[in-house]
Design an enzyme around this catalytic site. Sequence first.
Site, PDB file in Angstrom:
ATOM      1  N   HIS A  45       1.747  -2.076   2.970  1.00 29.03           N
ATOM      2  CA  HIS A  45       0.313  -2.289   3.177  1.00 29.03           C
ATOM      3  C   HIS A  45       0.026  -3.787   3.299  1.00 29.03           C
ATOM      4  CE1 HIS A  45      -4.038  -1.873   1.505  1.00 29.03           C
ATOM      5  NE2 HIS A  45      -4.020  -1.864   2.816  1.00 29.03           N
ATOM      6  N   ASN A  61      -7.099  -0.720  -2.742  1.00 26.99           N
ATOM      7  CA  ASN A  61      -8.291   0.008  -2.297  1.00 26.99           C
ATOM      8  C   ASN A  61      -8.868   0.952  -3.345  1.00 26.99           C
ATOM      9  OD1 ASN A  61      -8.935  -1.095   0.232  1.00 26.99           O
ATOM     10  ND2 ASN A  61      -7.045  -0.223   1.034  1.00 26.99           N
ATOM     11  N   SER A 100      -3.964   2.493   4.275  1.00 26.36           N
ATOM     12  CA  SER A 100      -4.706   1.867   3.168  1.00 26.36           C
ATOM     13  C   SER A 100      -4.835   2.801   1.986  1.00 26.36           C
ATOM     14  CB  SER A 100      -6.129   1.522   3.627  1.00 26.36           C
ATOM     15  OG  SER A 100      -6.118   0.713   4.749  1.00 26.36           O
ATOM     16  N   GLU A 138       1.304  -5.013  -0.272  1.00 25.67           N
ATOM     17  CA  GLU A 138       1.423  -3.985  -1.317  1.00 25.67           C
ATOM     18  C   GLU A 138       2.471  -2.970  -0.832  1.00 25.67           C
ATOM     19  OE1 GLU A 138      -2.210  -1.612  -1.652  1.00 25.67           O
ATOM     20  OE2 GLU A 138      -1.989  -1.617  -3.829  1.00 25.67           O
TER      21      GLU A 138
END
Length: 289
Positions: free
Chosen positions: A140, A190, A119, A152
């Site tokens: 991701h 994130n 992440s 991602e």
Amino acid sequence: MEFKVVGIVGAGQMGAGITQVVSSAGPHVILYDLEHEVLDHALAQITHRLNIAVKKGKLTEWVREKILKNIKLSTKFEDLFQCDLIIEAAPEKEEIKMEIFEGLDELCPKTTIFATNTSSLPITRLAATTDRPDRVIGIHFMNPAQSIKLVELVRGWLTSDETFARIEQFVEKLGKTVIVSKDYPGFIINRIFMPMINEAVCTLTEGIGSAEDIDTAMRLGLHHPMGPLALADLIGLDTCLDIMEILYTEFADSKYRPAPLLRKYVEAGYLGQKTGRGFYQYPPESSTS
Ligand code: NAD
């Protein structure tokens, strides 16, 4: 599908979801974890979700069996040798991921591509533990991987154009929409989202509102499908803390300081849905673990 055998390292909530997505698209999957019980639990979760899809008429029994036949469970690291792509989904701890990548690099043919579902950890640094940094990339998936359409992709500094193009094509064939992020702490998702969760925990700590009101504010006021505290419980409070620690360390900026209350919950073993208790309590049947 270009990749015939895909290895998944780590059979937690993300590893199980990614296994379901990949095995449904055709490739064989070798799902590896340290313990048989974890693997059995992951397979039970996948089977349960497929059974629901069959009941709803979204999947035939024949397709369900085909998907399940595509999945092989293993606690033997050596079994990953036969994979042409390996997606690592172990805990968000740099030392664990580095050890896995070092081991995989020794084990696998030079042609195998290594991906990580991290992440927030730097892809370039993980890639540097291998002799094939051009064949290492971040994929991701979001949680739950089997239902969220976005993936991602994160290019390390040395990820080759060829690796990127092959992985982009692979992820699109899984039916996902790709966004691309530079290799920067937290990437796109994130970097924005985890400080928001952290701020929600600070808002709770300061008694500005109850957990329910904070979540309702974001759901009804800002059209978020889930409130930040409920979503933190789904992600796992340990994973949220790990990501905040990484942002804080990598940027060396106090604005990313993890909320002390988040740390307390993790220390107490309140990790969210997976342990039945986080900011909310979950009866055993709704727990994801
Ligand atoms: P999890 O704790 O549910 O699962 C991790 C699994 O890895 C466990 O089953 C554990 O037994 C296994 N494991 C530990 N050490 C291992 C090793 N050395 N070799 C093989 N397996 C090992 O964690 P998760 O929520 O599935 O997260 C996994 C990764 O996905 C993390 O990097 C996390 O940041 C990332 N991620 C998580 C979410 C989320 O919402 N939870 C979303 C996107 C990405």
